[in-house]
Write a protein that holds these residues in place. Structure first.
Motif, mmCIF file in Angstrom:
data_model
loop_
_atom_site.group_PDB
_atom_site.id
_atom_site.type_symbol
_atom_site.label_atom_id
_atom_site.label_comp_id
_atom_site.label_asym_id
_atom_site.label_seq_id
_atom_site.Cartn_x
_atom_site.Cartn_y
_atom_site.Cartn_z
ATOM 1 N N LYS A 1 0.834 -1.197 0.000
ATOM 2 C CA LYS A 1 0.000 0.000 0.000
ATOM 3 C C LYS A 1 0.870 1.250 0.000
ATOM 4 C CE LYS A 1 -4.007 -2.013 2.368
ATOM 5 N NZ LYS A 1 -4.875 -1.931 3.566
ATOM 6 N N VAL A 2 0.375 2.285 -0.683
ATOM 7 C CA VAL A 2 1.077 3.561 -0.698
ATOM 8 C C VAL A 2 0.947 4.211 0.671
ATOM 9 C CG1 VAL A 2 1.147 5.872 -1.708
ATOM 10 C CG2 VAL A 2 0.711 3.887 -3.169
ATOM 11 N N MET A 3 2.067 4.675 1.208
ATOM 12 C CA MET A 3 2.056 5.305 2.527
ATOM 13 C C MET A 3 1.676 6.767 2.375
ATOM 14 S SD MET A 3 5.361 3.419 4.281
ATOM 15 C CE MET A 3 6.440 3.582 2.870
ATOM 16 N N LYS A 4 0.440 7.085 2.727
ATOM 17 C CA LYS A 4 -0.116 8.416 2.489
ATOM 18 C C LYS A 4 0.571 9.486 3.342
ATOM 19 C CE LYS A 4 -3.603 7.439 -0.337
ATOM 20 N NZ LYS A 4 -4.965 7.405 0.180
ATOM 21 N N ASN A 5 1.010 9.116 4.547
ATOM 22 C CA ASN A 5 1.588 10.149 5.417
ATOM 23 C C ASN A 5 2.859 10.751 4.818
ATOM 24 O OD1 ASN A 5 2.913 7.708 5.772
ATOM 25 N ND2 ASN A 5 3.424 8.094 7.921
#
Length: 355
Positions: free
Chosen positions: A152-156
């Motif tokens: 998953k792409v790390m949004k933070n």
């Protein structure tokens, strides 16, 4: 003494060292350099900086691209400050906001790069970027913004990157594996995505039936041959269509494999006192540099096949057949009768020994 004579006066080891440093600009690399310069220059006057994403498989030449680009932007240390025109940092895995901002601070010379909370680190970073007169930030291994376990792409960390761009108004060049595009395309990263006006992919040279599909690789090999001709007595005709095809077949058009193959063949030529690179040297260099002998496979994971070796066998077979046909024609004229060739199947060893 001319430059060419100066090169030829070098020892074998000195020539090999120079061969290892040969770098050839392909049309694609020149295009990328121009785009990177456009991002850096345009962003000085634009209300919003222009950034870009460059992707490519491992060995496509991404690291070499960075190294060559920053050669023209060396940092300058003065009594008052350190000037860092282009800041380059590798994104480590696992990537976190704190580790990334800490690495950026360290690259700028902050002695307390890891100290403080992210907010205070970010403020120090923005101040240092201005003080160091930084014009462009390059982040390599951008694919590490994707979590290695969950994919998953790390949004933070993506959000932090957007904040950094807002505060500094500096352009970013993101470089990574092809799946790096997923980071910009993921839902919720639309604001980050729109800041990257260009996406380019570093790909191997293609090889098709037309010259248009072959010309980029042929020109690359011609320029490489030009560079080698200063160190070898004769040109190696690497850009001849037949040879270029075999080199493409051996390397799948990957630049780093082409360079490894040709450098290896050039070293063999120098150490054996030969004047140029030929098919036999390319065959030997292929086995030495592009094949994993333990596994019996090419380094691209396919079944081991040496195209130069196959071509050499074919050439010897054709020469043998031509000599036999000439003898038969001569015998036919001498006797006035048609002479049939004896049907005999030769072994591979006989062919290679030229019997």
């Amino acid at each position: 003494m001319s430059k060419k004579d100066e090169f030829r006066s070098l020892s074998v080891d000195e020539k090999i060292t120079k061969i290892q440093k040969i770098y050839i600009w392909s049309p694609k690399l020149r295009e990328l350099i121009d785009l990177m310069n456009h991002c850096r220059e345009f962003s000085k006057i634009a209300a919003e900086p222009k950034s870009m994403l460059i992707t490519g498989e491992q060995g496509a030449g991404k690291t070499k691209l960075i190294e060559r680009y920053i050669e023209g932007f060396q940092r300058v240390v003065t009594i008052e400050k350190t000037i860092v025109p282009v800041l380059v940092v590798d994104v480590l895995m696992p990537a976190t906001v704190k580790s990334l901002v800490g690495d950026l601070l360290a690259a700028l010379g902050d002695p307390a790069a890891d100290k403080g909370i992210v907010a205070s680190q970010t403020r120090r970073l923005c101040n240092l970027l201005k003080k160091c007169e930084t014009q462009l930030i390059i982040l390599d291994e951008f694919q590490h913004f994707i979590d290695g376990e969950s994919s998953k792409v790390m949004k933070n960390i993506s959000n932090w990157l957007k904040v950094l761009m807002n505060r500094t108004k500096l352009p970013l060049i993101l470089i990574g594996m092809p799946n790096s595009e997923d980071i910009l395309d993921t839902k919720g990263n639309e604001q980050l995505k729109r800041r990257f006006f260009a996406r380019r992919r570093l790909e191997p040279f293609s090889w098709g039936e037309s010259y248009e599909e072959q010309k980029d690789m042929i020109m690359f090999l011609k320029n490489l041959d030009d560079a080698l001709s200063k160190l070898l007595p004769k040109r190696s005709s690497l850009a001849d269509t037949e040879t270029a095809f075999l080199i493409h077949d051996a390397t799948c058009g990957a630049v780093h494999k082409i360079m490894e193959l040709i450098r290896g063949a050039a070293e063999l030529a120098l150490r054996q006192g030969l004047e140029r690179i030929d098919l036999e040297l390319l065959s030997e260099a292929y086995d030495k540099h592009l094949v994993d002998e333990k596994e019996g496979e090419g380094k691209n994971g396919h079944e081991r096949v040496n195209p130069f070796y196959v071509e050499l066998i074919g050439q010897k077979t054709r020469k043998k057949a031509s000599r036999r046909a000439t003898k038969l024609r001569a015998a036919s004229k001498a006797t006035g009768k048609r002479v049939r060739a004896r049907k005999k199947e030769e072994s591979l060893n006989e062919i290679l020994r030229g019997r």
